[in-house]
Design a protein around this motif. Structure first.
Motif, mmCIF file in Angstrom:
data_model
loop_
_atom_site.group_PDB
_atom_site.id
_atom_site.type_symbol
_atom_site.label_atom_id
_atom_site.label_comp_id
_atom_site.label_asym_id
_atom_site.label_seq_id
_atom_site.Cartn_x
_atom_site.Cartn_y
_atom_site.Cartn_z
ATOM 1 N N GLN A 89 0.824 -1.205 0.000
ATOM 2 C CA GLN A 89 0.000 0.000 0.000
ATOM 3 C C GLN A 89 0.864 1.263 0.000
ATOM 4 O OE1 GLN A 89 -2.783 -0.014 3.239
ATOM 5 N NE2 GLN A 89 -3.524 2.025 2.826
ATOM 6 N N GLN A 90 1.940 1.242 0.811
ATOM 7 C CA GLN A 90 2.791 2.436 0.952
ATOM 8 C C GLN A 90 4.006 2.416 0.021
ATOM 9 O OE1 GLN A 90 1.860 4.949 2.625
ATOM 10 N NE2 GLN A 90 0.156 4.035 3.740
ATOM 11 N N ASN A 92 6.802 1.482 -0.395
ATOM 12 C CA ASN A 92 8.045 0.996 0.208
ATOM 13 C C ASN A 92 9.212 0.962 -0.765
ATOM 14 O OD1 ASN A 92 6.614 0.694 2.522
ATOM 15 N ND2 ASN A 92 6.421 -1.535 2.397
ATOM 16 N N GLN A 148 4.173 3.915 -7.256
ATOM 17 C CA GLN A 148 3.578 2.579 -7.166
ATOM 18 C C GLN A 148 3.878 1.766 -8.424
ATOM 19 O OE1 GLN A 148 3.143 0.448 -5.169
ATOM 20 N NE2 GLN A 148 1.107 0.579 -4.258
ATOM 21 N N ALA A 171 -3.365 4.255 -1.010
ATOM 22 C CA ALA A 171 -2.637 5.444 -0.552
ATOM 23 C C ALA A 171 -2.518 6.494 -1.651
ATOM 24 C CB ALA A 171 -1.250 5.042 -0.057
ATOM 25 N N ASN B 149 11.431 2.743 8.599
ATOM 26 C CA ASN B 149 10.120 2.115 8.452
ATOM 27 C C ASN B 149 10.225 0.602 8.203
ATOM 28 O OD1 ASN B 149 7.594 1.264 7.457
ATOM 29 N ND2 ASN B 149 7.141 3.368 6.836
#
Lengths: 247, 254
Positions: A89-90, A92, A148, A171, B149
């Motif tokens: 979702q984020q 990364n 993304q 997101a 993170n």
């Protein structure tokens, strides 16, 4: 049907977080090339389920077999992860590396490709997600939709058999959702096996072979998109669909 | 900017001191006289030992700290336990008692084990500074690494990187920017704590000042100079750290 015709076989999967029972006796078989969309209210266990498939979460009981390999030890986990790509979702992305370096890191370090081979492959997939011109930039310089798409390309660079998508558009700003979904639909049309957790029901209708509705850690309903959307059987599924399709 | 302010304040303090003629006797370190020069040279030549001591101790501490910090973050509690105990234990011991223990006590233990290693003041001080500092360095690493993170580790796993590769290519390059400022802080702390080495006879800045005070009996001037010696040392370090931070992009707001 024989077991080995499935690329993923999950039996009686259970997962607890402390006393919270996140997944309850999940059974799921995924055929090669199958496109599955999982939906359900938040906290229903959909993300946990797909995170178990590449062992980002450890299950407590039951079996997971991916590509003929049962997830039992760290060696199996490593082999399975090599076959399973994941999009978060984020996003990364690695913020300290350029887009190109984000894409070549896995192939070079985990697959042992040379830099030239890895960069070649990276550019192929960047073209596929339609952003080859951003290769030298850092992730922060890109829009959410572009980031993304880079994340998808990064997974594809490992040439996985299966792709997992964990709410890939949740997101994103609304105007960027379709550019990401188009890329995923593209992949689906090419026959990639994929499991996608999403609430984008238009996308699900376009891309999915099978819908799965989860609630309270259980699979409540499953079926082809047409039946699923037009004639849901369970009350919970009807309620959920009416809530998210209302607006 | 900061440097200018510090220099200005220091100058004012110093000059006001010189002015009140009764209390001060600068002749002891007056560069215009032969004795003054000799004394200054004696004091300033302690720099080398202080720098050597601090740099070697800091270097060992940085490596030791990482070796302690990494298993200290393991998900396996038995792997995690020894480094956590080490940190809690070492952190609880004041530097001076530890210095005494290493210098006077450790050789006795080593001898009883049949190991005949002579620990001189230099290495006694380095071991003590490095060990005592490593607990703090380890915590600095831990906080830096844990501030990255969790999604970064997960993404690294999904593209097939193992633990070592994940640390080396993904986590540490990001963490180092956050680790550097507190690590530099810690280095300055080591420089200052190295003054304790004077009590076991290490000929560094503080020891030399003490010795000169005993013969010249001008503590005010000599210790004032001593304070300025440390000030200069720390300011020089700060300057280098700032430029290093700029190079590494520690200032994430840019």
């Amino acid at each position: 049907m024989k077991n080995d015709s499935f690329v993923i076989t999950i039996k009686k999967l259970n997962k607890w977080y402390g006393s919270f029972h996140a997944l309850k006796d999940i059974d799921l078989n995924v055929a090669l090339g199958e496109r599955i969309v999982i939906c359900g209210p938040s906290g229903s266990g959909k993300s946990t389920l797909i995170r178990c498939i590449n062992s980002l979460e450890q299950h407590n009981s039951g079996t997971i077999v991916v590509d003929g390999r049962e997830m039992i030890d760290s060696k199996a986990v490593h082999a399975i992860r090599a076959e399973v790509g994941m999009v978060f979702q984020q996003f990364n992305l690695f913020p300290h590396l350029t887009i190109l370096q984000n894409l070549t890191l896995g192939p070079m370090k985990a697959r042992g490709l040379s830099r030239a081979e890895a960069e070649d492959r990276a550019m192929t997939y960047l073209e596929r997600v339609r952003i080859p011109d951003q290769a030298q930039k850092k992730p922060a310089a890109l829009s959410g939709g572009q980031q993304q798409r880079v994340a998808i390309a990064r997974s594809l660079c490992m040439e996985p058999k299966i792709m997992l998508f964990d709410e890939p558009t949740s997101a994103l700003d609304p105007e960027m959702i379709s550019e990401v979904l188009d890329v995923i639909v593209d992949l689906a049309e090419d026959g990639m096996t994929m499991i996608c957790v999403t609430h984008e029901m238009g996308f699900a209708r376009r891309a999915a072979d099978r819908m799965i509705f989860m609630d309270y850690g259980e699979v409540i309903e499953t079926g082809p998109p047409n039946e699923f959307f037009d004639a849901p059987k369970s009350e919970r599924c009807k309620l959920f669909l009416s809530q998210i399709l209302q607006h | 900017m900061n440097l200018k302010i510090i220099v200005a304040i220091s100058a004012v303090l110093l000059l006001s001191g010189c002015g009140s003629s009764g209390a001060w006797g600068w002749y002891v370190i007056d560069p215009r006289t032969a004795t003054g020069q000799e004394n200054i040279y004696f004091l300033v030549s302690g720099f080398w030992a202080t720098i050597q001591l601090s740099v070697i101790a800091a270097f060992i501490s940085m490596i030791l700290g990482l070796v302690i910090a990494l298993p200290g973050m393991s998900s396996n509690r038995w792997v995690r336990l020894p480094p956590r105990v080490y940190v809690e234990f070492v952190r609880a011991i004041p530097l001076l008692p530890m210095l005494f223990w290493v210098f006077y006590g450790l050789p006795v233990i080593l001898q009883s084990l049949g190991i005949n290693i002579n620990i001189d003041a230099f290495w006694g001080a380095i071991i003590t500074l490095a060990v005592s500092d490593s607990a703090f360095t380890a915590e600095i690493y831990r906080s830096g690494i844990q501030s990255i993170n969790k999604g970064q580790t997960e993404a690294a796993k999904t593209i097939g990187l193992n633990y070592r590769q994940t640390m080396r290519y993904v986590i540490l390059p990001q963490a180092i920017r956050r680790i550097l400022p507190p690590l530099a802080n810690q280095f300055i702390y080591i420089v200052k704590m190295s003054a304790f080495a004077s009590v076991i006879g290490m000929q560094e800045l503080t020891r030399r000042a003490n010795e000169l005070v005993v013969t010249e009996y001008r503590p005010l001037e000599i210790y004032t100079l001593l304070v300025f010696e440390y000030l200069v040392l720390v300011l020089v370090i700060s300057f280098f750290v700032r430029s290093l931070e700029r190079k590494m992009g520690s200032d994430e707001s840019r």
